[in-house]
Design an enzyme around this catalytic site. Sequence first.
Site, PDB file in Angstrom:
ATOM      1  N   GLU A   1      41.444  29.708  49.835  1.00  0.00           N
ATOM      2  CA  GLU A   1      40.699  28.888  48.865  1.00  0.00           C
ATOM      3  C   GLU A   1      41.655  28.163  47.928  1.00  0.00           C
ATOM      4  O   GLU A   1      41.434  28.077  46.720  1.00  0.00           O
ATOM      5  CB  GLU A   1      39.736  29.768  48.037  1.00  0.00           C
TER       6      GLU A   1
ATOM      7  N   GLU B   1      36.031  39.681  47.591  1.00  0.00           N
ATOM      8  CA  GLU B   1      36.336  40.146  46.232  1.00  0.00           C
ATOM      9  C   GLU B   1      35.886  41.580  45.946  1.00  0.00           C
ATOM     10  O   GLU B   1      35.149  41.831  44.991  1.00  0.00           O
ATOM     11  CB  GLU B   1      35.727  39.174  45.204  1.00  0.00           C
TER      12      GLU B   1
ATOM     13  N   ASP C   1      43.613  26.022  45.470  1.00  0.00           N
ATOM     14  CA  ASP C   1      43.607  24.872  44.560  1.00  0.00           C
ATOM     15  C   ASP C   1      44.583  25.209  43.431  1.00  0.00           C
ATOM     16  O   ASP C   1      44.840  26.380  43.162  1.00  0.00           O
ATOM     17  CB  ASP C   1      42.207  24.500  44.029  1.00  0.00           C
TER      18      ASP C   1
ATOM     19  N   ASN D   1      38.623  39.130  51.644  1.00  0.00           N
ATOM     20  CA  ASN D   1      39.129  37.958  50.927  1.00  0.00           C
ATOM     21  C   ASN D   1      39.114  38.261  49.429  1.00  0.00           C
ATOM     22  O   ASN D   1      38.137  38.814  48.927  1.00  0.00           O
ATOM     23  CB  ASN D   1      38.140  36.815  51.254  1.00  0.00           C
TER      24      ASN D   1
ATOM     25  N   HIS E   1      43.537  30.578  43.894  1.00  0.00           N
ATOM     26  CA  HIS E   1      43.131  29.641  42.836  1.00  0.00           C
ATOM     27  C   HIS E   1      44.216  29.705  41.764  1.00  0.00           C
ATOM     28  O   HIS E   1      44.196  30.582  40.896  1.00  0.00           O
ATOM     29  CB  HIS E   1      41.765  30.043  42.262  1.00  0.00           C
TER      30      HIS E   1
END
Length: 260
Positions: free
Chosen positions: A194, A89, A196, A130, A166
């Site tokens: 990641e 990030e 979801d 990432n 996300h």
Amino acid sequence: MLDDRTMFGQLTAANSMKWDATEPEQGVFTFAQGDVIANLARQNGQLLRGHNCVWHQQLPSWVTSSNFNAAELTSVIQNHCVSWDVVNEPLNDNGTFRSDVFFDTLGESYIGIALKAARAADSNAKLYINDFNIEGPGVKATAMLNLVKSLQQQEIPIDGIGFQSHLIVGEVPAGFQQNLEAFTALGIQVAITELDIRMTLPETAALLEQQKQDYTTVIEACLNTAGCVGVTIWDWTDKFSFVPSTFPGYGGCLPVGRGA
Ligand code: 9MR
């Protein structure tokens, strides 16, 4: 369930390999928690994704509060970075660099310092940056593309970009696959790291149906992109997901529900 290699080909630790877990005091490395995940992966014949090396969260206070000068912080990063999702990030949503102890002391050079240290520690590990909100084309994805180009021009090792993903049900960004391809066109790998897909609670049949389509869209975008190496979901059951506490009112984001 996690032991089932037909379902999970790779494991990622959500917390136990972060800086606060692995170097809680300067120079004191504790890999006990991370080793649990690494050993599980080894036993099960699964791949392991290291997450993460340099991030603005879950830092021990000795990193954030020691007022290291640039030379000192450089050696702190070099000492810490052994491999993995090396930089997590680094960008704000508007495409500028995130202000944190690393950027504020070293400028964007901290990214190269970390990547080079990780390469020196392990010549085989794939080195990633990432981030989130880079899944669709836009100002942040463009900034990340520019960062990759700039690293490549400086001959700094960068093997891949992780798309955290996300996402929200019904809001998979348009152009997801084309965006992945824009990165692989630079000669690097990409991965969904990641995933979801959360919904407003309560869960309904319509939301669950849309979610099924959304998971399919994302996974197909990866499968259709040569150079997209895999999909990681962020926790596998809603029981452990970070979503309900970070996004109040949302949940039901993973393939396995709370009851399972
Ligand atoms: O899933 C992680 C959660 O258990 C931690 O409390 C949280 C701390 O910030 O970090 C979560 O994982 C984050 C990941 O490391 C980086 N991308 C965002 C994830 C959700 O916050």
